[in-house]
Design a protein around this motif. Sequence first.
Motif, mmCIF file in Angstrom:
data_model
loop_
_atom_site.group_PDB
_atom_site.id
_atom_site.type_symbol
_atom_site.label_atom_id
_atom_site.label_comp_id
_atom_site.label_asym_id
_atom_site.label_seq_id
_atom_site.Cartn_x
_atom_site.Cartn_y
_atom_site.Cartn_z
ATOM 1 N N MET A 190 -1.480 8.738 6.772
ATOM 2 C CA MET A 190 -2.335 9.693 7.072
ATOM 3 C C MET A 190 -3.593 8.912 7.930
ATOM 4 O O MET A 190 -4.196 9.777 8.927
ATOM 5 N N LEU A 191 -3.761 7.747 7.389
ATOM 6 C CA LEU A 191 -4.931 6.942 8.357
ATOM 7 C C LEU A 191 -4.392 6.813 9.782
ATOM 8 O O LEU A 191 -5.531 6.884 10.499
ATOM 9 N N THR A 193 -3.791 -0.032 -4.505
ATOM 10 C CA THR A 193 -3.715 1.497 -5.010
ATOM 11 C C THR A 193 -5.156 2.419 -4.563
ATOM 12 O O THR A 193 -4.849 3.571 -4.597
ATOM 13 N N GLU A 194 -6.124 1.761 -4.779
ATOM 14 C CA GLU A 194 -7.488 2.306 -4.754
ATOM 15 C C GLU A 194 -7.741 2.753 -2.984
ATOM 16 O O GLU A 194 -7.359 2.053 -2.095
ATOM 17 N N PRO A 195 -8.509 3.809 -2.758
ATOM 18 C CA PRO A 195 -8.568 4.238 -1.430
ATOM 19 C C PRO A 195 -9.799 3.486 -0.806
ATOM 20 O O PRO A 195 -10.055 3.642 0.348
ATOM 21 N N ILE A 238 0.811 -1.320 -0.020
ATOM 22 C CA ILE A 238 0.067 -0.023 0.148
ATOM 23 C C ILE A 238 0.870 1.297 0.067
ATOM 24 O O ILE A 238 2.130 1.210 0.389
ATOM 25 N N ASP A 239 0.244 2.414 -0.191
ATOM 26 C CA ASP A 239 1.171 3.825 -0.157
ATOM 27 C C ASP A 239 1.311 4.186 1.199
ATOM 28 O O ASP A 239 0.603 4.146 2.083
ATOM 29 N N ASN A 263 2.207 6.993 2.295
ATOM 30 C CA ASN A 263 1.907 8.255 3.015
ATOM 31 C C ASN A 263 0.372 8.223 3.135
ATOM 32 O O ASN A 263 -0.074 8.783 4.077
ATOM 33 N N ARG A 264 -0.240 7.122 2.551
ATOM 34 C CA ARG A 264 -1.772 7.076 2.964
ATOM 35 C C ARG A 264 -1.817 6.369 4.146
ATOM 36 O O ARG A 264 -2.757 6.394 5.090
ATOM 37 N N CYS A 265 -0.830 5.480 4.383
ATOM 38 C CA CYS A 265 -1.039 4.633 5.747
ATOM 39 C C CYS A 265 -0.520 5.666 6.868
ATOM 40 O O CYS A 265 -1.469 5.593 7.891
ATOM 41 N N GLU A 275 -13.813 4.361 1.850
ATOM 42 C CA GLU A 275 -12.599 5.260 1.773
ATOM 43 C C GLU A 275 -12.684 6.030 3.070
ATOM 44 O O GLU A 275 -13.944 6.522 3.440
ATOM 45 N N ASP A 315 -9.155 1.895 2.621
ATOM 46 C CA ASP A 315 -8.830 2.564 3.936
ATOM 47 C C ASP A 315 -9.596 1.832 5.187
ATOM 48 O O ASP A 315 -8.961 1.762 6.115
#
Length: 442
Positions: free
Chosen positions: A324-325, A353-355, A317-318, A320-322, A382, A358
Amino acid sequence: MVYVCQECGYRTSKWLGRCPNCSSWDTLVGEYVEDKKKEVTKPQKSSLTPLKLSDVATEEERFLCGIDELDSVLGGGFVKGELILLGGEPGIGKSTLLLQVGSILSKKMKVLYVSGEEGANQLKLRAQRLKINGDIDILCETNFELVERLILDLKPEFIIIDSIQTMYLPDNQSAPGSVTQVRDVTIKLLKLAKSLKITIVIVGHVTKDGLIAGPRVLEHMVDCVLYFEGERFNTFRIIRAYKNRFGPTNQLGIFEMTDSGLVEVKNPSSLFLESSFNVEGVAIYSAIEGTRAILLEIQALTTPTSFGTPRRTVTGIDYNRCVMLCAVLEKKVGLPLNVQDIYVNVAGGFKVTEPAADLAIVCAIASSYKGVPIGDNVLIGEVGLTGEIRAVSNIEKRLNEAKKLGFEKAIIPKRNSENLSSDFGMKIYAMSNIEEVFDFIF
């Protein structure tokens, strides 16, 4: 003499350590260019006549290769006159797959396999290992002028070039694999494919970043770009279509590497679900890849940190998204993750890659921290910065895949539940924010 960047194709009259265009180091290579004086000619009247778009006939002759996963990625099989670029890391299975495809197609058409990296005896040994006895014409040559002459004489219907970086034109003073050689050889292949209606597959090397080596112009010239992905120590391989002029993009095909070659995986969801669901730190998520739904297992582990700055390690997974979560969890739910090392992984080597993943990631992290299993709930949604659960696409297709594998409960965004029928066949729990989800699960 001009110096050409092997990454982006930038040209300069002097050597530079760093390319001014793409900022890559030590990529400028000297190439000899013939100095041809341009003759000034008076422009003549054009004899070309444009066509009306409504008058153009749409002729798309397709043929199947016999491997369903590859045919679906291509949008229903190969197209006559199509130029396809296949990229992937060394040893991932590109040559193995193409040899299997060539063997199947050789039973109904003339196939030519041009190898610039291996000898005929090496190809024969691979064919024996794969138990292939197809009537394939093999040519081990790197001089493309000789290859072109043979193509014009033999007139095959399907050609495999392995690889484009080994082909060269003698009139071009550049080294094989350089930007100029790759571009010029690809232009000739494109003309052969369109004029003779030959389907051509070319293999391209990749850089350390996983991208096809050379300038992006190579990907612009071809009709279809396929990437072969997978972990070196994992037996599963994924082939994706990143560009396809004759079909859908982002389509997905899954294979398993065995002793007898690449084998199709008919039910990929069961492939990525191996551990027990009643385990802390495990969440089940329904992903959409192309036109198919796949159930994936999101795993998370939280441990008290031994350093001043906690670690965040993610796979699949990304990053930066992790991060953020994790911040959303701290702010909205009150979990003290600033003193926890967090490890997140997508089981099976898959990349998400898709939100829509989340909600599964958030719940997996919380499950590991609290020590409470999530159970057999499928999590889809998401998560926004304010903690709300936003709607996702293809919700029915995601839920149908979960129902097919025996799951009976799912947590989805509240907005998505408005379009579902009341007798869907699963217990659907519609939530609007992560606070509701935590009260329900934990």
